[in-house]
Design an enzyme around this catalytic site. Structure first.
Site, PDB file in Angstrom:
ATOM      1  N   ASN A  56      -9.200  10.015   4.317  1.00  0.00           N
ATOM      2  CA  ASN A  56      -8.995   9.094   3.191  1.00  0.00           C
ATOM      3  C   ASN A  56     -10.319   8.482   2.756  1.00  0.00           C
ATOM      4  OD1 ASN A  56      -7.737   7.867   5.774  1.00  0.00           O
ATOM      5  ND2 ASN A  56      -8.106   6.029   4.588  1.00  0.00           N
ATOM      6  N   ASP A  57     -10.449   7.173   2.680  1.00  0.00           N
ATOM      7  CA  ASP A  57     -11.569   6.535   1.980  1.00  0.00           C
ATOM      8  C   ASP A  57     -12.960   7.107   2.303  1.00  0.00           C
ATOM      9  OD1 ASP A  57      -9.356   4.876   1.772  1.00  0.00           O
ATOM     10  OD2 ASP A  57     -10.278   3.208   2.840  1.00  0.00           O
ATOM     11  N   GLN A  74     -13.043   8.232   6.193  1.00  0.00           N
ATOM     12  CA  GLN A  74     -11.930   7.941   7.081  1.00  0.00           C
ATOM     13  C   GLN A  74     -11.306   9.271   7.484  1.00  0.00           C
ATOM     14  OE1 GLN A  74     -10.298   4.595   8.100  1.00  0.00           O
ATOM     15  NE2 GLN A  74     -12.521   4.700   8.129  1.00  0.00           N
ATOM     16  N   SER A 116     -12.539   1.475   7.308  1.00  0.00           N
ATOM     17  CA  SER A 116     -13.579   1.671   6.289  1.00  0.00           C
ATOM     18  C   SER A 116     -14.730   0.690   6.408  1.00  0.00           C
ATOM     19  CB  SER A 116     -12.955   1.571   4.903  1.00  0.00           C
ATOM     20  OG  SER A 116     -12.212   2.731   4.670  1.00  0.00           O
ATOM     21  N   ARG A 180     -10.785  -6.623   6.138  1.00  0.00           N
ATOM     22  CA  ARG A 180     -11.377  -5.302   6.379  1.00  0.00           C
ATOM     23  C   ARG A 180     -12.251  -4.778   5.236  1.00  0.00           C
ATOM     24  NH1 ARG A 180      -5.856  -4.645   5.959  1.00  0.00           N
ATOM     25  NH2 ARG A 180      -5.102  -3.549   4.108  1.00  0.00           N
ATOM     26  N   ASP A 181     -12.846  -3.630   5.533  1.00  0.00           N
ATOM     27  CA  ASP A 181     -13.586  -2.785   4.583  1.00  0.00           C
ATOM     28  C   ASP A 181     -14.894  -3.425   4.099  1.00  0.00           C
ATOM     29  OD1 ASP A 181     -11.232  -1.342   4.903  1.00  0.00           O
ATOM     30  OD2 ASP A 181     -10.438  -1.833   2.918  1.00  0.00           O
ATOM     31  N   GLU A 231      -8.227  -3.944  -1.180  1.00  0.00           N
ATOM     32  CA  GLU A 231      -8.975  -3.184  -0.179  1.00  0.00           C
ATOM     33  C   GLU A 231     -10.309  -2.744  -0.761  1.00  0.00           C
ATOM     34  OE1 GLU A 231      -6.095  -1.036   2.859  1.00  0.00           O
ATOM     35  OE2 GLU A 231      -6.129   0.073   0.992  1.00  0.00           O
ATOM     36  N   TRP A 317      -1.777   6.840  -2.012  1.00  0.00           N
ATOM     37  CA  TRP A 317      -0.990   6.591  -0.797  1.00  0.00           C
ATOM     38  C   TRP A 317       0.496   6.871  -0.988  1.00  0.00           C
ATOM     39  CZ3 TRP A 317      -2.913   6.798   3.730  1.00  0.00           C
ATOM     40  CH2 TRP A 317      -4.210   6.345   3.984  1.00  0.00           C
TER      41      TRP A 317
END
Ligand SMILES: *[C@@H]1O[C@H](CO)[C@@H](O)[C@H](O)[C@H]1NC(C)=O
Ligand SMILES: *[C@@H]1O[C@H](CO)[C@@H](O)[C@H](O)[C@H]1NC(C)=O
Ligand SMILES: *[C@@H]1O[C@H](CO)[C@@H](O)[C@H](O)[C@H]1NC(C)=O
Ligand SMILES: *[C@@H]1O[C@H](CO)[C@@H](O)[C@H](O)[C@H]1NC(C)=O
Ligand SMILES: *[C@@H]1O[C@H](CO)[C@@H](O)[C@H](O)[C@H]1NC(C)=O
Ligand SMILES: *[C@@H]1O[C@H](CO)[C@@H](O)[C@H](O)[C@H]1NC(C)=O
Ligand SMILES: *[C@@H]1O[C@H](CO)[C@@H](O)[C@H](O)[C@H]1NC(C)=O
Ligand SMILES: *[C@@H]1O[C@H](CO)[C@@H](O)[C@H](O)[C@H]1NC(C)=O
Ligand SMILES: *[C@@H]1O[C@H](CO)[C@@H](O)[C@H](O)[C@H]1NC(C)=O
Ligand SMILES: *[C@@H]1O[C@H](CO)[C@@H](O)[C@H](O)[C@H]1NC(C)=O
Ligand SMILES: *[C@@H]1O[C@H](CO)[C@@H](O)[C@H](O)[C@H]1NC(C)=O
Length: 529
Positions: A56-57, A74, A116, A180-181, A231, A317
């Site tokens: 993913n990311d 990710q 991430s 996060r991230d 995010e 997603w």
């Protein structure tokens, strides 16, 4: 990267047998390069996709002193759905020809994940980790455990290939499991982190002299579309086209809750003074009119004077865990690398343009060149292009007085179809003298994937920019990106044909006297062995 909602979203509603879980229970050992088969019918040949497993990311992106682009991502190397998050790694000299590298970051145990984050080159040894100003790389990421999300760092002595976690991690901890991230940039004399307090719809801005000690500076809260979570924030200084000025872009990904369903990016244009971001007009704008463009990140280290370069995750997603590429042992594609800049459009104001990064290293044979495809069309068989990947571009010029027919819509459109099954990916543009040209993409007749969330048509009616002067696109087996006016408007769409697409139609009709449409179509050279 989403945790709490994954079980909710990961249901299987797929009629196309895409549940084949061919993978692998063990991650490659540290130092071993993951390998994969890039020959599958759905495997993009000029886009990045993971060797096997689930991606993913994009994470940690930077360009080093040798001009090598580093992409981390990710990565679940042990299954075809999200989970067991690592940082995969690949490098490229041209952003199209990628070399898979050993996994860069492993979670410390099987209940935690490396989520991430970003990476910087610590040229001034502010962290004290380094002796070499060029190869000292620090990754800043979220460690996810069942109870908490903390921000951690890891440093690399070898330019980003191998990392050691900092002994005194975490560097930022607030006792939250929705934090996060981190994306870190250098601002004049200090480091700046933007990080999502996801369920509070807040982007926190922190500063640091050394990447280890972080101080809270400000919050950017409740702006634009909230969806259910914020995010993957980015804060990017962006050049303004045609000027020597720049402005700042705050880019936030939201998921779920996008207008088209699932995940999307949004951005705000404004000023940043080292601690606070303030918007010029408080408007949230969307970077893409498709449904498969999320978690975009900008490379650290692009040279002053060059456009910032980004890559996004070309998925959503709502269906990413069930798309049929699972039967080929992999899931998810990165978008084309994009050059970005700001421009202003009439009525709507700021536009973050997004153009394909220099495609010349991978341009192959010219399949069509037509000086003026006026009220005319062309069909071509590209089955001999072994990559199956095509770039096309139309340059359009207008006479000073424009008179469209009242009865026939003025259009340019294109169709990529399968000679075996008749499935097709289509798109087009409607010209209009009131400056409200409309672009559309239609994946509804592609038959390899059925899912209630796999929206099949996308469009955008421009609220004011002039008539399109450039319409271009790249199609690459299972992903198509379309760009209008040097990327002022763009869309990213994945699609899953049962049989390979090998025929192209491009045509115009109803054009006004004096318009000129110059068209070129090129095969792209596959970059995967
Ligand atoms: C896994 O690692 C995390 C992070 O270091 C730690 O908090 C947790 O206690 C570990 N869990 C187990 C079961 O060892
Ligand atoms: C995690 O590791 C522990 C200890 O090795 C093992 O007992 C457990 O089954 C593993 N859990 C998962 C989900 O793999
Ligand atoms: C490194 O130090 C120089 C000189 O003080 C400064 O101009 C530059 O912004 C610093 N860059 C980074 C990334 O630390
Ligand atoms: C970087 O900083 C560390 C800690 O202060 C120091 O030991 C090291 O010598 C420094 N490296 C250079 C090249 O100055
Ligand atoms: C940096 O140089 C010092 C002094 O030569 C040495 O002790 C230290 O191990 C070096 N550190 C790294 C990361 O190479
Ligand atoms: C650039 O390439 C040279 C030769 O391969 C290598 O020694 C050096 O470490 C590289 N620099 C960076 C910043 O990775
Ligand atoms: C910033 O936002 C976070 C998350 O909502 C909140 O916990 C914190 O109190 C805020 N800080 C300030 C100074 O408003
Ligand atoms: C940055 O902007 C904030 C909010 O407008 C202000 O409080 C702060 O003083 C500014 N900082 C600098 C260095 O100008
Ligand atoms: C595409 O263009 C052709 C040629 O002008 C036209 O015949 C056809 O109706 C157009 N299709 C769509 C869907 O606009
Ligand atoms: C192009 O098509 C439109 C609509 O059919 C028509 O009005 C126009 O005359 C055509 N132009 C030429 C030069 O044939
Ligand atoms: C369109 O314009 C670009 C930029 O001027 C030029 O490079 C290209 O050759 C033109 N023609 C086509 C078919 O792309």
């Amino acid at each position: 990267m989403l945790t709490s909602l994954l079980p909710l979203l990961g249901f299987g509603f797929c009629l196309s047998g895409s549940h084949a879980q061919s993978s692998t229970s063990q991650a490659p050992a540290p130092g071993a390069t993951p390998t994969g088969n890039y020959a599958g019918a759905l495997r993009p040949q000029v886009h990045f996709s993971p060797p096997q497993g689930f991606m993913n990311d994009p994470n940690g992106m930077f360009v080093d002193a040798n001009g090598t682009w580093h992409l981390y991502y990710q990565y679940n190397p042990t299954a075809l759905v999200a989970g067991n998050q690592h940082w995969g790694h690949a490098t490229s000299k041209d952003l199209y020809t990628w070399t898979n590298q050993p996994i860069a970051l492993y979670p410390p145990n099987n209940t935690s994940g490396i989520f991430s984050g970003s990476a910087v080159i610590d040229t001034n040894n502010t962290s004290g980790f380094f002796n070499n100003s060029k190869t000292g790389v620090v990754a800043i990421y979220t460690l996810n455990t069942p109870t908490e999300q903390t921000q951690e760092i890891a440093y690399s002595y070898d330019g980003g290939y191998t990392f050691q976690p900092y002994a005194r991690n975490p560097v930022l901890r607030i006792g939250s499991n929705q934090f996060r991230d981190p994306k870190v940039i250098w601002y004049q004399d200090h480091w700046v982190m933007v990080v999502a307090y996801s369920v509070d719809f807040t982007i926190g801005i922190y500063t640091s002299p050394n990447l280890k000690d972080w101080s809270f500076a400000s919050n950017f809260t409740n702006h634009g579309l909230l969806g259910l979570q914020y995010e993957c924030p980015n804060l990017v200084q962006m050049p303004i086209k045609g000027t020597t000025d720049s402005a700042w872009v705050m880019y936030i990904s939201i998921n779920p809750g996008a207008p088209l369903g699932g995940s999307t990016g949004q951005y705000f244009v404004g000023n940043f003074n080292g601690t606070h971001f303030t918007t010029f007009d408080n408007a949230a704008r969307l970077p893409d009119f498709g449904k498969d463009n999320y978690a975009g990140q900008w490379f650290y280290g692009t040279k002053a004077g060059e456009d910032p370069v980004s890559i996004a995750w070309a998925s959503n997603w709502q269906y990413t865990n069930v798309v049929p590429t699972g039967s080929e042992g992999w899931r998810s594609i990165m978008s084309l690398p994009r050059r970005n800049y700001l421009d202003k459009a009439t009525r709507i104001g700021w536009v973050l343009a997004s153009e394909p990064y220099d495609l010349s290293p991978i341009l192959g044979s010219t399949l069509l060149q037509s000086a003026n495809l006026f009220n005319n069309s062309a069909t071509l068989d590209y089955s001999s292009v072994s990559s199956g990947a095509i770039y096309f571009r139309a340059n359009i010029t207008y006479p000073s007085t424009l008179a469209f027919s009242a009865s026939t819509p003025a259009t340019l459109n294109f169709t990529f179809s399968s000679s075996a099954s008749g499935e097709c990916m289509q798109g087009g543009y409607f010209f209009s003298s009131d400056n409200a040209g409309a672009v559309w993409v239609d994946r509804s007749t592609v038959k390899g994937f059925q899912n209630p969330f796999f929206t099949d048509k996308f469009s955008l009616t421009q609220a004011g920019p002039p008539l399109a002067t450039v319409i271009e696109g790249v199609i690459d087996r299972s992903v198509m990106e379309v760009f209008i006016d040097n990327g002022h408007f763009s869309s990213t769409s994945v699609f899953y044909p049962k049989e390979k697409l090998d025929q192209m139609f491009i045509g115009t009709g109803g054009l006004a006297e004096g318009m000129k449409v110059e068209i070129g179509v090129w095969g792209l050279k596959g970059t995967w062995k």
